[in-house]
Motif scaffolding. Structure first.
Motif, PDB file in Angstrom:
ATOM      1  N   ALA A   1     -26.009 -16.702 -30.050  1.00 25.57           N
ATOM      2  CA  ALA A   1     -25.617 -16.443 -28.670  1.00 25.57           C
ATOM      3  C   ALA A   1     -25.315 -17.764 -27.962  1.00 25.57           C
ATOM      4  CB  ALA A   1     -26.742 -15.701 -27.958  1.00 25.57           C
ATOM      5  N   GLY A   2     -26.134 -18.786 -28.227  1.00 26.60           N
ATOM      6  CA  GLY A   2     -25.945 -20.101 -27.606  1.00 26.60           C
ATOM      7  C   GLY A   2     -24.595 -20.686 -27.963  1.00 26.60           C
ATOM      8  N   VAL A   3     -24.257 -20.588 -29.258  1.00 27.78           N
ATOM      9  CA  VAL A   3     -22.988 -21.145 -29.730  1.00 27.78           C
ATOM     10  C   VAL A   3     -21.826 -20.386 -29.084  1.00 27.78           C
ATOM     11  CG1 VAL A   3     -21.591 -21.615 -31.767  1.00 27.78           C
ATOM     12  CG2 VAL A   3     -24.043 -21.907 -31.881  1.00 27.78           C
ATOM     13  N   SER A   4     -21.978 -19.068 -28.922  1.00 24.48           N
ATOM     14  CA  SER A   4     -20.937 -18.243 -28.295  1.00 24.48           C
ATOM     15  C   SER A   4     -20.710 -18.662 -26.845  1.00 24.48           C
ATOM     16  CB  SER A   4     -21.354 -16.782 -28.299  1.00 24.48           C
ATOM     17  OG  SER A   4     -20.897 -16.194 -29.458  1.00 24.48           O
ATOM     18  N   TYR A   5     -21.821 -18.859 -26.091  1.00 24.00           N
ATOM     19  CA  TYR A   5     -21.697 -19.291 -24.693  1.00 24.00           C
ATOM     20  C   TYR A   5     -20.975 -20.620 -24.618  1.00 24.00           C
ATOM     21  CZ  TYR A   5     -24.868 -15.638 -23.079  1.00 24.00           C
ATOM     22  OH  TYR A   5     -25.421 -14.445 -22.780  1.00 24.00           O
ATOM     23  N   PHE A   6     -21.333 -21.496 -25.544  1.00 26.07           N
ATOM     24  CA  PHE A   6     -20.747 -22.834 -25.583  1.00 26.07           C
ATOM     25  C   PHE A   6     -19.230 -22.738 -25.781  1.00 26.07           C
ATOM     26  CE2 PHE A   6     -20.147 -26.933 -28.017  1.00 26.07           C
ATOM     27  CZ  PHE A   6     -20.324 -27.743 -26.897  1.00 26.07           C
ATOM     28  N   ALA A   7     -18.800 -21.869 -26.693  1.00 29.04           N
ATOM     29  CA  ALA A   7     -17.370 -21.700 -26.959  1.00 29.04           C
ATOM     30  C   ALA A   7     -16.681 -21.094 -25.728  1.00 29.04           C
ATOM     31  CB  ALA A   7     -17.175 -20.808 -28.171  1.00 29.04           C
ATOM     32  N   ASN A   8     -17.327 -20.097 -25.091  1.00 29.13           N
ATOM     33  CA  ASN A   8     -16.759 -19.454 -23.899  1.00 29.13           C
ATOM     34  C   ASN A   8     -16.561 -20.462 -22.778  1.00 29.13           C
ATOM     35  OD1 ASN A   8     -16.169 -16.556 -23.693  1.00 29.13           O
ATOM     36  ND2 ASN A   8     -18.117 -16.387 -24.787  1.00 29.13           N
ATOM     37  N   LEU A   9     -17.595 -21.301 -22.598  1.00 28.22           N
ATOM     38  CA  LEU A   9     -17.552 -22.294 -21.535  1.00 28.22           C
ATOM     39  C   LEU A   9     -16.390 -23.267 -21.760  1.00 28.22           C
ATOM     40  CD1 LEU A   9     -19.093 -23.633 -19.095  1.00 28.22           C
ATOM     41  CD2 LEU A   9     -20.171 -25.098 -20.802  1.00 28.22           C
ATOM     42  N   GLN A  10     -16.230 -23.707 -22.992  1.00 30.02           N
ATOM     43  CA  GLN A  10     -15.166 -24.660 -23.302  1.00 30.02           C
ATOM     44  C   GLN A  10     -13.794 -24.071 -23.001  1.00 30.02           C
ATOM     45  OE1 GLN A  10     -15.099 -27.111 -26.782  1.00 30.02           O
ATOM     46  NE2 GLN A  10     -17.156 -26.441 -27.297  1.00 30.02           N
ATOM     47  N   ILE A  11     -13.595 -22.831 -23.428  1.00 26.88           N
ATOM     48  CA  ILE A  11     -12.275 -22.223 -23.229  1.00 26.88           C
ATOM     49  C   ILE A  11     -12.017 -21.980 -21.741  1.00 26.88           C
ATOM     50  CG2 ILE A  11     -10.888 -20.162 -23.712  1.00 26.88           C
ATOM     51  CD1 ILE A  11     -12.152 -20.238 -26.515  1.00 26.88           C
ATOM     52  N   ALA A  12     -13.058 -21.578 -21.007  1.00 28.83           N
ATOM     53  CA  ALA A  12     -12.890 -21.361 -19.563  1.00 28.83           C
ATOM     54  C   ALA A  12     -12.508 -22.683 -18.886  1.00 28.83           C
ATOM     55  CB  ALA A  12     -14.191 -20.807 -18.987  1.00 28.83           C
ATOM     56  N   LEU A  13     -13.190 -23.783 -19.281  1.00 24.48           N
ATOM     57  CA  LEU A  13     -12.863 -25.080 -18.677  1.00 24.48           C
ATOM     58  C   LEU A  13     -11.461 -25.535 -19.071  1.00 24.48           C
ATOM     59  CD1 LEU A  13     -16.256 -27.000 -18.880  1.00 24.48           C
ATOM     60  CD2 LEU A  13     -15.121 -26.100 -16.864  1.00 24.48           C
ATOM     61  N   ASP A  14     -11.061 -25.203 -20.298  1.00 26.29           N
ATOM     62  CA  ASP A  14      -9.701 -25.546 -20.740  1.00 26.29           C
ATOM     63  C   ASP A  14      -8.663 -24.823 -19.872  1.00 26.29           C
ATOM     64  OD1 ASP A  14     -10.457 -27.228 -22.702  1.00 26.29           O
ATOM     65  OD2 ASP A  14     -10.352 -25.756 -24.317  1.00 26.29           O
ATOM     66  N   LEU A  15      -8.941 -23.547 -19.572  1.00 31.21           N
ATOM     67  CA  LEU A  15      -8.007 -22.775 -18.729  1.00 31.21           C
ATOM     68  C   LEU A  15      -7.918 -23.395 -17.337  1.00 31.21           C
ATOM     69  CD1 LEU A  15      -8.949 -19.094 -19.715  1.00 31.21           C
ATOM     70  CD2 LEU A  15      -6.824 -20.314 -20.228  1.00 31.21           C
ATOM     71  N   LEU A  16      -9.084 -23.833 -16.853  1.00 34.99           N
ATOM     72  CA  LEU A  16      -9.130 -24.471 -15.537  1.00 34.99           C
ATOM     73  C   LEU A  16      -8.303 -25.764 -15.559  1.00 34.99           C
ATOM     74  CD1 LEU A  16     -10.622 -23.818 -12.879  1.00 34.99           C
ATOM     75  CD2 LEU A  16     -12.348 -25.495 -13.560  1.00 34.99           C
ATOM     76  N   ALA A  17      -8.475 -26.552 -16.630  1.00 37.12           N
ATOM     77  CA  ALA A  17      -7.753 -27.819 -16.743  1.00 37.12           C
ATOM     78  C   ALA A  17      -6.251 -27.566 -16.824  1.00 37.12           C
ATOM     79  CB  ALA A  17      -8.231 -28.577 -17.973  1.00 37.12           C
ATOM     80  N   LEU A  18      -5.856 -26.542 -17.604  1.00 38.77           N
ATOM     81  CA  LEU A  18      -4.428 -26.231 -17.736  1.00 38.77           C
ATOM     82  C   LEU A  18      -3.860 -25.811 -16.375  1.00 38.77           C
ATOM     83  CD1 LEU A  18      -1.913 -25.810 -19.525  1.00 38.77           C
ATOM     84  CD2 LEU A  18      -2.682 -23.471 -19.935  1.00 38.77           C
ATOM     85  N   THR A  19      -4.636 -24.982 -15.640  1.00 40.07           N
ATOM     86  CA  THR A  19      -4.175 -24.527 -14.328  1.00 40.07           C
ATOM     87  C   THR A  19      -4.024 -25.730 -13.394  1.00 40.07           C
ATOM     88  OG1 THR A  19      -5.461 -22.544 -14.747  1.00 40.07           O
ATOM     89  CG2 THR A  19      -4.592 -22.795 -12.522  1.00 40.07           C
ATOM     90  N   ALA A  20      -4.984 -26.667 -13.446  1.00 35.29           N
ATOM     91  CA  ALA A  20      -4.912 -27.855 -12.589  1.00 35.29           C
ATOM     92  C   ALA A  20      -3.677 -28.681 -12.954  1.00 35.29           C
ATOM     93  CB  ALA A  20      -6.178 -28.677 -12.759  1.00 35.29           C
ATOM     94  N   LEU A  21      -3.436 -28.858 -14.253  1.00 29.87           N
ATOM     95  CA  LEU A  21      -2.266 -29.640 -14.692  1.00 29.87           C
ATOM     96  C   LEU A  21      -0.981 -28.987 -14.184  1.00 29.87           C
ATOM     97  CD1 LEU A  21      -3.159 -30.584 -18.398  1.00 29.87           C
ATOM     98  CD2 LEU A  21      -2.798 -32.167 -16.490  1.00 29.87           C
ATOM     99  N   ILE A  22      -0.930 -27.662 -14.288  1.00 27.09           N
ATOM    100  CA  ILE A  22       0.277 -26.938 -13.866  1.00 27.09           C
ATOM    101  C   ILE A  22       0.434 -27.018 -12.343  1.00 27.09           C
ATOM    102  CG2 ILE A  22       1.196 -24.583 -13.673  1.00 27.09           C
ATOM    103  CD1 ILE A  22       0.548 -24.289 -16.624  1.00 27.09           C
ATOM    104  N   HIS A  23      -0.704 -26.905 -11.665  1.00 23.64           N
ATOM    105  CA  HIS A  23      -0.664 -26.984 -10.201  1.00 23.64           C
ATOM    106  C   HIS A  23      -0.073 -28.331  -9.750  1.00 23.64           C
ATOM    107  CE1 HIS A  23      -1.891 -27.161  -6.054  1.00 23.64           C
ATOM    108  NE2 HIS A  23      -2.730 -28.164  -6.303  1.00 23.64           N
ATOM    109  N   PHE A  24      -0.516 -29.414 -10.394  1.00 21.28           N
ATOM    110  CA  PHE A  24      -0.027 -30.735  -9.990  1.00 21.28           C
ATOM    111  C   PHE A  24       1.362 -31.048 -10.545  1.00 21.28           C
ATOM    112  CE2 PHE A  24      -4.720 -31.551  -9.638  1.00 21.28           C
ATOM    113  CZ  PHE A  24      -4.721 -31.661  -8.246  1.00 21.28           C
ATOM    114  N   SER A  25       1.942 -30.158 -11.286  1.00 25.08           N
ATOM    115  CA  SER A  25       3.271 -30.440 -11.844  1.00 25.08           C
ATOM    116  C   SER A  25       4.213 -29.249 -11.634  1.00 25.08           C
ATOM    117  CB  SER A  25       3.163 -30.800 -13.327  1.00 25.08           C
ATOM    118  OG  SER A  25       2.478 -29.779 -14.000  1.00 25.08           O
ATOM    119  N   GLY A  26       4.209 -28.693 -10.433  1.00 22.56           N
ATOM    120  CA  GLY A  26       5.222 -27.686 -10.094  1.00 22.56           C
ATOM    121  C   GLY A  26       4.709 -26.282  -9.971  1.00 22.56           C
ATOM    122  N   GLY A  27       3.480 -26.027 -10.308  1.00 19.89           N
ATOM    123  CA  GLY A  27       2.924 -24.673 -10.219  1.00 19.89           C
ATOM    124  C   GLY A  27       3.777 -23.692 -10.991  1.00 19.89           C
ATOM    125  N   ILE A  28       4.176 -22.622 -10.328  1.00 21.51           N
ATOM    126  CA  ILE A  28       4.909 -21.560 -11.016  1.00 21.51           C
ATOM    127  C   ILE A  28       6.284 -22.004 -11.517  1.00 21.51           C
ATOM    128  CG2 ILE A  28       6.046 -20.487  -9.018  1.00 21.51           C
ATOM    129  CD1 ILE A  28       4.497 -17.918 -10.464  1.00 21.51           C
TER     130      ILE A  28
END
Ligand code: ADP
Length: 459
Positions: A79-106
């Motif tokens: 379960a711990g390893v699963s949470y760890f993987a979930n957290l990483q992917i969620a943060l990756d999505l956040l980072a991608l959204t931030a990158l897109i936001h600062f480079s033209g958004g939609i």
């Protein structure tokens, strides 16, 4: 994975998490190259400051993930390893959204890169968690787009790439969000279906290989037990043979003294009985000797004392030994050997034992006036020894059995000739120890040919 990772899944999940961390380093490098190319080569107006800040944050959290990852790999539960993987992917999505936001958004065509995250999620996470990540991606994207359109968040226009008013067009905005949203759900559906099917197969393969390993273990154990029993049996026979041999030899010598009349003349009838007793004792002695040879061959295979032995010399010596016995039955004993030595690796004693047994049988089971032929041939790197006779032959249904211990064909017993039924077992054990092959061809009433094929030592 659907029902929580079991042992194998857990190992694999840990493995894949370290793969994800490596992949993120490559993605960071990719983002930096893209920024450079877009700005320097394509002349797109980018706000590099915030973009580099996001890349820096991503690199920093990847470093932390790498550090925690080692600890998680060693200590955490499924379960711990699963949470760890979930957290990483969620943060990756956040980072991608931030990158897109600062480079033209939609306006940014790299919107489609959410797909990669969803595919990675479907590989690492359960089906439900993957759908949750898709929902998070769409929520982030929608929030970013609407806040930019509403003027709550600043819109970083991609100058030099797309007209400025695009991001304010409701139709364009909904169109893009709808297309990306459905694409992400569809990707999640396809990818999770494929991975869950693959996981099922993987599970089956793991189960099968586990069962196979268990069977192999059982077989190895059974084989070891058989080998042990065979060793005990052989040891026992060896001891018995060894212990009965000397008293039998002594008794035979004593009977010989009496039979020769050195203790006084005996009546004809007593001499006859004495002679029969001596025959029986000689049979017992032959049996004890064969048992000793057989157990010695099996315990210390001839290859343990490897040396070059010339098969031609051995054949000539054995032929010489049997010449008188053959002549007394008017059997012609022929040898056909090459002029040069044919060397095989093994010990001379065993090779001689092998040839003696075959020639002794050939002479024994050939009626008076027949022929026995011993031939040696060199073929590529094999030495072939063929001992053939014009004797009684061996019935087809007994041709396999004659190599078993104590087996004597009915036709052989009918001849009244003595035999222990161990000669061919000895031959077989020696041939196996030499790494050779043994075969027999025979026709009842016409003759038999034993062929031994031995690896040869040709330089
Ligand atoms: P034995 O002491 O009886 O000769 P072997 O193990 O040497 O024991 O041979 C087993 C049996 O194989 C023999 O009893 C005989 O039936 C058969 N056999 C072996 N060699 C020959 C041969 N050259 N011709 C016919 N039968 C043979």
């Amino acid at each position: 994975m659907e029902a929580g990772p079991h042992k194998v899944d857990l190992e694999e999940l840990r493995d894949r998490i370290s793969w994800l961390i490596r992949l993120r380093w490559a993605a960071i490098a990719g983002v930096l190259v893209t920024i450079w190319v877009a700005q320097r080569l394509l002349g797109v107006e980018l706000h590099t400051g915030p973009l580099l800040l996001v890349v820096g944050a991503l690199a920093a959290d990847n470093l932390v993930f790498w550090g925690i990852g080692r600890w998680v790999a060693a200590a955490a539960t499924g379960a711990g390893v699963s949470y760890f993987a979930n957290l990483q992917i969620a943060l990756d999505l956040l980072a991608l959204t931030a990158l897109i936001h600062f480079s033209g958004g939609i306006e940014n065509p790299f919107l489609c890169y959410y797909v990669f995250h969803i595919v990675i999620a479907s590989i690492l996470l359960s089906r439900a968690a993957t759908y949750l990540q898709v929902t998070l991606a769409i929520a982030l994207l929608t929030a970013m787009t609407s806040l930019e359109a509403a003027g709550v968040l600043r819109h970083y226009h991609l100058g030099g790439f797309i007209p400025a008013e695009f991001f304010q067009s409701r139709v364009y905005m909904f169109g893009v969000l709808f297309a990306i949203g459905t694409m992400l759900y569809f990707t999640a559906f396809m990818a999770t279906s494929i991975t869950s099917r693959l996981r099922r197969r993987e599970g089956e393969i793991v189960r099968l290989s586990e069962a196979l390993r268990k069977h192999t273990e059982d077989l190895t154990q059974a084989y070891e037990a058989l080998r042990y029993l065979e060793g005990v049996r052989s040891d026992y026979l060896h001891r018995v043979a060894h212990h009965i041999r000397s008293p039998l030899a002594t008794v035979e010598r004593m009977l010989a003294v009496v039979a020769e009349g050195r203790t006084g003349q005996l009546p004809e009838r007593a001499l006859e009985i004495l002679e029969r007793a001596r025959v029986r004792i000689r049979e017992m002695l032959a049996l004890a000797r064969d048992l000793l040879v057989l157990s010695r061959t099996r315990e210390a295979p001839p290859l343990a004392q490897r040396e070059k032995v010339d098969l031609v010399t051995v054949v000539q010596e054995v032929a010489q030994e049997f010449r008188r016995q053959a002549a007394s039955a008017s059997i012609s004993l022929l040898t056909e050997c090459p002029e040069f030595p044919v060397e095989v690796m093994g010990d001379p004693g065993s090779l001689k034992e092998l040839v003696e047994n075959l020639v002794s049988n050939a002479v024994k089971y050939t009626p008076d006036g027949g022929d026995v032929r011993i031939a040696v041939e060199l073929r590529a790197n094999r030495a072939e020894l063929a001992v053939s006779d014009t004797g009684i032959g061996i019935p087809e249904d007994e041709r396999e059995e004659i190599f078993g211990e104590f087996y004597r064909a009915a036709s052989a017993r009918e001849t009244g000739k003595e035999g222990t039924g161990l000669g061919l077992s000895i031959v077989k054990a020696i041939v196996e120890a030499f790494g050779g092959e043994l075969s027999v061809e025979s026709a009842v009433g016409k003759g038999t040919c034993f062929r031994v094929d031995l690896p040869c030592d040709v330089q």
